[in-house]
Every structure is written in structure tokens, then in C-alpha cells.
Scaffold this active site. Structure first.
Site, PDB file in Angstrom:
ATOM      1  N   ARG A 276      18.684  11.700 -11.324  1.00  0.00           N
ATOM      2  CA  ARG A 276      18.306  10.368 -11.809  1.00  0.00           C
ATOM      3  C   ARG A 276      16.924  10.419 -12.415  1.00  0.00           C
ATOM      4  NH1 ARG A 276      19.498   7.312  -6.210  1.00  0.00           N
ATOM      5  NH2 ARG A 276      21.628   6.644  -6.666  1.00  0.00           N
TER       6      ARG A 276
ATOM      7  N   ILE B 265      -9.679  -0.245  -6.836  1.00  0.00           N
ATOM      8  CA  ILE B 265      -8.817   0.933  -6.913  1.00  0.00           C
ATOM      9  C   ILE B 265      -8.527   1.267  -8.366  1.00  0.00           C
ATOM     10  CG2 ILE B 265      -7.759   0.528  -4.652  1.00  0.00           C
ATOM     11  CD1 ILE B 265      -5.185  -0.306  -6.237  1.00  0.00           C
ATOM     12  N   ASP B 266      -8.654   0.271  -9.261  1.00  0.00           N
ATOM     13  CA  ASP B 266      -8.293   0.492 -10.670  1.00  0.00           C
ATOM     14  C   ASP B 266      -9.283   1.399 -11.396  1.00  0.00           C
ATOM     15  OD1 ASP B 266      -6.342  -1.294 -10.075  1.00  0.00           O
ATOM     16  OD2 ASP B 266      -6.884  -2.782 -11.584  1.00  0.00           O
TER      17      ASP B 266
ATOM     18  N   MET C 243      -0.546   0.591  -9.682  1.00  0.00           N
ATOM     19  CA  MET C 243      -1.460  -0.494 -10.050  1.00  0.00           C
ATOM     20  C   MET C 243      -2.388  -0.071 -11.184  1.00  0.00           C
ATOM     21  SD  MET C 243      -2.410  -2.579  -6.621  1.00  0.00           S
ATOM     22  CE  MET C 243      -1.367  -3.952  -6.138  1.00  0.00           C
ATOM     23  N   GLY C 244      -3.058  -1.048 -11.742  1.00  0.00           N
ATOM     24  CA  GLY C 244      -3.942  -0.804 -12.881  1.00  0.00           C
ATOM     25  C   GLY C 244      -3.660  -1.873 -13.907  1.00  0.00           C
ATOM     26  N   ARG C 245      -4.405  -2.974 -13.753  1.00  0.00           N
ATOM     27  CA  ARG C 245      -4.106  -4.148 -14.566  1.00  0.00           C
ATOM     28  C   ARG C 245      -4.450  -3.915 -16.045  1.00  0.00           C
ATOM     29  NH1 ARG C 245      -7.188  -8.097 -11.863  1.00  0.00           N
ATOM     30  NH2 ARG C 245      -5.558  -9.016 -10.611  1.00  0.00           N
TER      31      ARG C 245
ATOM     32  N   GLU D 115       0.944  -0.705 -14.144  1.00  0.00           N
ATOM     33  CA  GLU D 115       1.548  -2.048 -14.176  1.00  0.00           C
ATOM     34  C   GLU D 115       1.174  -2.856 -15.423  1.00  0.00           C
ATOM     35  OE1 GLU D 115      -0.015  -4.379 -10.916  1.00  0.00           O
ATOM     36  OE2 GLU D 115      -2.057  -3.886 -11.469  1.00  0.00           O
TER      37      GLU D 115
ATOM     38  N   ARG E  25      16.342   4.588 -11.946  1.00  0.00           N
ATOM     39  CA  ARG E  25      15.940   3.625 -10.912  1.00  0.00           C
ATOM     40  C   ARG E  25      14.434   3.442 -10.955  1.00  0.00           C
ATOM     41  NH1 ARG E  25      20.284   3.762  -7.045  1.00  0.00           N
ATOM     42  NH2 ARG E  25      22.080   3.765  -8.425  1.00  0.00           N
TER      43      ARG E  25
HETATM   44  O1  F6P Z   1      -7.716  -5.103  -9.332  1.00  0.00           O
HETATM   45  C1  F6P Z   1      -7.107  -4.368  -8.339  1.00  0.00           C
HETATM   46  C2  F6P Z   1      -5.667  -4.710  -8.235  1.00  0.00           C
HETATM   47  O2  F6P Z   1      -5.182  -3.951  -7.175  1.00  0.00           O
HETATM   48  C3  F6P Z   1      -4.864  -4.500  -9.508  1.00  0.00           C
HETATM   49  O3  F6P Z   1      -4.472  -3.205  -9.724  1.00  0.00           O
HETATM   50  C4  F6P Z   1      -3.724  -5.448  -9.323  1.00  0.00           C
HETATM   51  O4  F6P Z   1      -3.189  -5.907 -10.551  1.00  0.00           O
HETATM   52  C5  F6P Z   1      -4.346  -6.584  -8.620  1.00  0.00           C
HETATM   53  O5  F6P Z   1      -5.443  -6.050  -7.903  1.00  0.00           O
HETATM   54  C6  F6P Z   1      -3.417  -7.343  -7.734  1.00  0.00           C
HETATM   55  O6  F6P Z   1      -4.174  -8.150  -6.905  1.00  0.00           O
HETATM   56  P1  F6P Z   1      -3.741  -9.448  -6.116  1.00  0.00           P
HETATM   57  O7  F6P Z   1      -2.261  -9.514  -6.155  1.00  0.00           O
HETATM   58  O8  F6P Z   1      -4.313  -9.218  -4.762  1.00  0.00           O
HETATM   59  O9  F6P Z   1      -4.406 -10.593  -6.810  1.00  0.00           O
END
Ligand code: F6P
Length: 348
Positions: A168, A132-133, A175-177, A228, A272
């Protein structure tokens, strides 16, 4: 109608699940069996299934009805072959036991990195990219991304109305590591006032200045979308270090809490946060993701029959092509900073 000699092919899905995985499995099985008379063996739980030989036969019946389903019927894990003692020998034993001609590994950077290394050890492997990233190299888009952006955009739309009603600020963590594609696209689609991505460390003073400017213009709420993996500029804010898994992947989630606290403290405006988390990964894929995943799966079977081992199927413009796993795993596809900068005038 069988057109070539059938192969014995293994299939696995590894890493975080992603909408569209079942569409790939279905396409591989349908084409492999119908067109080539292949025998398909599904390994369960990613590389763990190959290491421990946990498998099931895949036939046309076993993939009926799975196209619109989220997740993966094969299960997944974040097990790394090369982090297991005797891992390569166990993979070899499984290949020999099933007389496999090759393996189709559907996964993200960890799974594809393992596939590449196994290729270096002489195994016949073909990769299919998923995440998804949207951060796999050498492919223009990965399936799952479109679905995640759709879910996140819908959430941002919903958060807008409650933010406005309560005057607010709402910080939405997506997500997106390592890559801010989801944050950027969902933020743009949802009309966010601030978008923070991992590629560009943020300055909390600038974030607060954008929010203050918005208030001065009579808009008493703001939507901040944060990927994230976003981090503050060095030395500006304290953030606890994340834990890591077998691939060295960080376990993230929580930067929005830091932003919530700091924005409220510095601006005095009520703030928030909401972490969207796994809801972005679950559930049915969009039509776009179903089609992309299907095309990548069909191409993986073609690649196996062409003997294109060590390659990954990839979206190149509007066409599906092949790239080497080495090239695909060499570098992540991240948001170019000039692309991010292009949208600056939409913020605040
Ligand atoms: O790599 C895809 C992803 O959804 C990231 O965006 C996220 O950081 C990670 O997987 C979290 O994955 P898990 O908690 O399943 O290891």
C-alpha cells in the site's frame, strides 16, 4: 548566592504546547531565585492569565521534577491581548497590582507578536521562542522541533513495515502550519518517497508519477510525508478552506485524506492515510530540546537583569544570543526552496 537586586518577574507560556516548556520555566525560576533573589509569578493559561490575573507564585519547590515533563505546568491558551476589549488596560492593571519589573513570555509567533506589541505600549517584556514547527524568525532552531521530528520519524519507520507488507501507499500527515521543517526532516530521516511541504504547492500528477516509477522499479509501496499546511497547485484539486482562531491561525488537518483519495483514484494502487496530530507535541522532550530550552530560559533571566526588554533569546549557530522581538516576529522561518530541491533525487 544573590548577585544583583532581585526583580519581580512574571512568566507565561502561550500558544500550542510544546516539549521543553517546563525546562524553560524551571531554568528561569532556578536562576532568577538562586542567582538574583528574584520573585517569580507564574501566569496561567498564556495571556489569559495576565488579562484575568490568574497566577501562582513560582519557587524552587514548584519546579522540582518538571524538566522531563511534556506540556506546561502553567497551562496555555491562544488568547490574543489585542483581540480583547480593554486588553492592554487589563495587562497594565496586572503589571501594577504585582509591581512587575517585567514579564517573560514563552511562546510562538502569536504569543511573541503580542509581546512585541505590548513592548510598543511600554511594557517590559522578554520573549523565549517555542514551537514544534521550527518557524520562528531570527533563531536557528526552536525547542520542541527535535522531539516532534523524533516522534514523526519513529511513526514513519513503523508505517514502512505495514505499507510494505500490504503493498500500500501510506500518506503520513505531520504538523507544520506554514513551514515544512517537520515534514522535511522526519521525511528525510524516515526515507520517505515523497515529501510535500507548505512552501511548495504540489502537483498531484507529479506525486502519482513518482509512485508509478517506484512500482515500475519493483517497489510496490510508497511513503508520502505531507506537512499539514501543504496545498495543491492552484486549480488542480479541490480542498475545503480551514477555519481560523483569534490570531488568524488556520485550523488544519486533512490534506492527507485528499491525497489518499486522489493517489488511489489516479494510480489504482491501494492508498491509506495517517494523521499524526498532537502525538508530535505531547510527552517528554528529547535531551537536545531540554538543553536548548534550559539555555534559552537562563538567557532570558540574564536579559531581564541587563534591562534588555523587547528582546527575544535565540539560538545563533551554537550560541545563545538576543534579537529584537520586532525582528523575530517580522517574518516566519520557512524551508528555502533550494534546500527542498536538494533532496529531489531521494524521491520516488
Ligand atoms: O504551531 C504549532 C502547531 O502544533 C501547528 O503545527 C498546528 O497547526 C497547530 O499548532 C495546532 O494547534 P492547536 O490545534 O492547538 O491550535
Amino acid at each position: 548566592m544573590h548577585s544583583t537586586t532581585g526583580l519581580r518577574l512574571g512568566v507565561l507560556t502561550g500558544g500550542g504546547d510544546c516539549p521543553g516548556l517546563n525546562a524553560v520555566i524551571r531554568a528561569v525560576v532556578r536562576k532568577g531565585i538562586d542567582q538574583h533573589g528574584d520573585e517569580l509569578i507564574g501566569f496561567r493559561h498564556g495571556w489569559r492569565g495576565v488579562l484575568e490575573d490568574i497566577h501562582e507564585p513560582l519557587d524552587i519547590d514548584s519546579v522540582r521534577g518538571i524538566l522531563p515533563r511534556g506540556g506546561t505546568v502553567l497551562g496555555s491558551s491562544r488568547v490574543n491581548v489585542f483581540a480583547q476589549p480593554g486588553g492592554v488596560d487589563s495587562v497594565r492593571a496586572t503589571f501594577e497590582r504585582h509591581r512587575l519589573d517585567g514579564l517573560i513570555a514563552i511562546g510562538g509567533e502569536g504569543t511573541l507578536g503580542g509581546a512585541k506589541e505590548l513592548g510598543d505600549h511600554g511594557f517590559n517584556v522578554i520573549g523565549v521562542p517555542k514551537t514544534i514547527d521550527n518557524d520562528i524568525g531570527a533563531t536557528d532552531q526552536t525547542f520542541g522541533f527535535d522531539t516532534a521530528v523524533r516522534v514523526a520519524t519513529e511513526a514513519i519507520d513503523r508505517l514502512h513495515s505495514t505499507a510494505e507488507s500490504h503493498h500500500r501507499n501510506l500518506v503520513v500527515e505531520v504538523m507544520g502550519r506554514h513551514a515544512g521543517w517537520i515534514a522535511l526532516h522526519a521525511g528525510l530521516a524516515g526515507g520517505a518517497d515523497v515529501i510535500l511541504i507548505p512552501e511548495q504547492p504540489f502537483d498531484i500528477d507529479e506525486v502519482c508519477a513518482l509512485i508509478r516509477r517506484r512500482h515500475a522499479r519493483g517497489r510496490y509501496f510508497a511513503i508520502v510525508v505531507v506537512g499539514e499546511g501543504a496545498t495543491p497547485k492552484e486549480g488542480t484539486l479541490e480542498v475545503a478552506p480551514p477555519s481560523v482562531d483569534e490570531f488568524g491561525h488556520e485550523r488544519l488537518g486533512g490534506i492527507s485524506r485528499v491525497l489518499e483519495r486522489e493517489i488511489e483514484r489516479r494510480t489504482g494502487y491501494e492508498t491509506r492515510s495517517t494523521i499524526l496530530g498532537y502525538v508530535q507535541r505531547g510527552g517528554t522532550p528529547t535531551a537536545f530540546d531540554r538543553v536548548l530550552a534550559t539555555r534559552l530560559g537562563l538567557a532570558a533571566v540574564d536579559a531581564a537583569h541587563a534591562g534588555s526588554w523587547g528582546m527575544m533569546t535565540s539560538l545563533q549557530g551554537t550560541e545563545i544570543g538576543l534579537v529584537s522581538l520586532a525582528e523575530a516576529t517580522a517574518e516566519r522561518r520557512r524551508v528555502p526552496l533550494e534546500e527542498y530541491a536538494r533532496y529531489g533525487s531521494l524521491f520516488g
